[in-house]
Design a protein around this motif. Structure first.
Motif, short mmCIF file in Angstrom:
data_model
loop_
_atom_site.label_atom_id
_atom_site.label_comp_id
_atom_site.label_asym_id
_atom_site.label_seq_id
_atom_site.Cartn_x
_atom_site.Cartn_y
_atom_site.Cartn_z
N SER A 32 34.45 7.08 2.85
CA SER A 32 35.23 7.90 2.12
C SER A 32 34.84 8.88 1.91
N TYR A 33 33.47 8.79 2.10
CA TYR A 33 32.62 10.26 1.64
C TYR A 33 31.09 10.12 2.87
N ASN A 34 30.60 11.44 2.90
CA ASN A 34 29.26 11.63 3.52
C ASN A 34 28.45 10.81 3.01
N SER A 35 27.98 9.21 3.56
CA SER A 35 27.01 8.79 2.71
C SER A 35 25.60 9.85 2.99
N ALA A 36 25.85 10.94 4.18
CA ALA A 36 24.49 10.96 4.79
C ALA A 36 22.98 10.14 4.66
N ILE A 37 23.37 8.75 5.14
CA ILE A 37 22.49 8.08 5.78
C ILE A 37 22.61 7.01 6.68
N ASP A 38 21.62 6.95 7.53
CA ASP A 38 22.04 6.37 9.55
C ASP A 38 21.54 5.51 9.10
N TYR A 96 20.77 16.20 -0.12
CA TYR A 96 22.23 16.55 0.63
C TYR A 96 23.04 16.89 -0.77
N PRO A 97 22.77 18.21 -1.11
CA PRO A 97 23.41 18.35 -2.33
C PRO A 97 25.00 17.91 -2.26
N GLY A 98 25.76 17.52 -3.74
CA GLY A 98 26.96 17.21 -3.62
C GLY A 98 27.25 15.50 -2.99
N THR A 99 26.15 15.20 -2.79
CA THR A 99 26.65 13.62 -1.49
C THR A 99 26.35 12.51 -2.86
N ASN A 100 26.94 11.11 -2.51
CA ASN A 100 26.15 10.12 -3.23
C ASN A 100 25.13 9.94 -3.18
N PHE A 101 24.37 9.33 -3.63
CA PHE A 101 23.15 8.98 -3.10
C PHE A 101 23.77 7.49 -3.27
N PRO A 102 23.20 7.22 -1.84
CA PRO A 102 23.85 6.06 -1.33
C PRO A 102 23.20 4.35 -2.66
N GLU A 156 0.72 -1.34 0.03
CA GLU A 156 -0.27 -0.01 0.04
C GLU A 156 0.96 0.97 0.02
N GLN A 157 2.12 1.52 0.09
CA GLN A 157 3.14 2.61 -0.32
C GLN A 157 2.99 3.38 -1.37
N GLU A 158 3.09 4.66 -1.43
CA GLU A 158 2.91 5.51 -2.68
C GLU A 158 4.22 4.71 -3.35
N PRO A 159 4.14 4.45 -4.66
CA PRO A 159 4.77 4.46 -5.75
C PRO A 159 5.55 5.09 -5.81
N LEU A 160 7.55 4.95 -5.31
CA LEU A 160 8.49 6.16 -5.72
C LEU A 160 9.54 5.70 -6.38
N LYS A 161 9.59 5.86 -7.75
CA LYS A 161 10.99 4.86 -8.11
C LYS A 161 11.94 5.83 -8.00
N ILE A 162 13.18 4.49 -7.61
CA ILE A 162 14.71 5.56 -7.31
C ILE A 162 15.62 6.42 -7.60
N THR A 163 15.06 6.57 -9.14
CA THR A 163 15.60 8.05 -9.58
C THR A 163 14.67 8.80 -8.83
N GLU A 164 13.52 8.98 -8.28
CA GLU A 164 12.53 10.35 -7.85
C GLU A 164 13.26 10.12 -6.62
N MET A 165 13.55 9.07 -5.64
CA MET A 165 14.40 9.06 -4.54
C MET A 165 15.60 9.57 -4.84
N GLU A 166 16.30 9.35 -6.02
CA GLU A 166 17.92 10.88 -5.63
C GLU A 166 17.24 11.37 -6.08
N THR A 167 16.02 12.57 -6.87
CA THR A 167 16.01 13.60 -6.65
C THR A 167 16.01 13.99 -5.73
N ILE A 168 15.03 13.61 -4.79
CA ILE A 168 14.22 13.97 -3.23
C ILE A 168 15.99 14.49 -2.61
N PHE A 169 16.83 13.72 -2.66
CA PHE A 169 17.87 12.41 -1.56
C PHE A 169 19.18 14.52 -2.48
N LYS A 170 19.28 14.54 -3.39
CA LYS A 170 20.41 15.60 -3.93
C LYS A 170 19.38 16.69 -3.50
N LYS A 171 18.39 17.38 -3.49
CA LYS A 171 18.01 18.53 -2.52
C LYS A 171 18.40 18.43 -0.91
#
Length: 303
Positions: free
Chosen positions: A186-192, A170-176, A153-168
């Protein structure tokens, strides 16, 4: 298992690795499904609203040899067979369903257990076996889904859509999910890592047999060294069909580890992630050639 579990079903599928990983091998999937409720339910009555407990057993190909199974003498291992209660305990521990146990990052088991099959009068054990666990719990996206949850029942979310949200955020950070091949830490993954891991519904897919499949992708990063298998990524993209089990998926952690034995490049692995490509059982054919790419992106059928 020496004891026969009640109220369960087993679905088995064979996936070709050729299109996804460029090598003529197979992955064999065994979905052991338990009904999550006090009353028995027939396999035919399982639908998108049924709450289930799933143990996925994947036999991965031996990329250093020619056989994925080895013959064994059953008498020599009979004392090592695990019971249904052990499997159920593993399920509870690894889906945060047991209130009395501490939890860590490990949720999957690779080559710690093997599946045994009987062919004629002979017994064979898998060489490479991954076991992981899912709780099918369907409810609107507003509710939390912990790692290891299949929520239709989740609202569908494609990986590329999540990438856009993530980059807004955490700009300059590699999408996990794209950190494949990066040097750990070697980088700040911005993921707990323990808090953020999650399976996201990407889309629903209609097959020629009128079955509806639900495709998921896993939000997590790559964080181990090159000489280590990133086991806890498991089946990082997969297709689930209610009443049929898990019918397709990808095992990037395994094939990337053996990438020197494959004819595909790093860019191919990364594109497979971005395009959410999976292997799928031949029993499930898409409604048309564009079904995977233009799949239904709504969740009305789950409500």
């Amino acid at each position: 298992m020496p004891d026969k579990p009640e109220n369960y079903s087993i679905d088995q599928y064979k996936l070709s690795t050729e299109k996804l990983y460029g090598i003529e091998k197979n992955v064999e999937l065994f979905t052991l499904t338990f009904h999550n409720g006090p009353d028995p339910i027939s396999k035919e009555k399982i639908n998108a609203n049924t709450q289930l407990n799933i143990i996925l057993i994947a036999v991965l190909p031996d990329l250093s040899g020619s056989a994925d199974w080895k013959e064994i003498n059953l008498d020599t291992i009979k004392d090592d067979l695990i019971t249904t209660s052990v499997l159920n305990r593993l399920f509870r521990i690894n889906t945060l369903s047991d209130l009395d146990d501490p939890y860590g990052p490990k949720t999957k088991y690779f080559d710690e257990y093997q599946i045994i099959r009987k062919i004629g009068n002979k017994y064979f054990a898998s060489k490479h076996c991954l076991i992981q666990f899912f709780a099918v719990r369907n409810r609107p996206s507003i509710f939390q889904n912990v790692f290891g949850t299949i929520n239709l029942e989740q609202e569908p979310l494609k990986i590329t859509e999540m990438e856009t949200i993530f980059k807004k955020k955490y700009p300059g950070t590699n999408f996990p999910p794209y950190t494949i091949g990066d040097t750990p830490y070697s980088y700040n993954s911005a993921i707990d890592y323990l808090r953020d891991r999650k399976e996201y519904l990407s889309k629903t897919i209609k097959f020629q047999n009128s079955e509806i499949g639900y495709q998921f992708w896993t939000y997590t990063n790559w964080h181990t060294h090159d000489h280590e298998l990133e086991v806890d990524r498991g089946i990082d993209r997969f297709i689930y069909v209610p009443g049929k089990g898990i019918v397709g998926g990808s095992f990037d952690f395994y094939f990337y580890f053996y990438r020197k034995k494959l004819p595909i490049k790093f860019s191919d692995f990364l594109n497979n992630v971005k395009e959410e490509k999976v292997m799928i059982a031949p029993e499930f054919k898409f409604d048309d050639r564009s079904s995977l790419k233009n799949a239904i992106r709504q969740s009305r059928c789950c409500k």
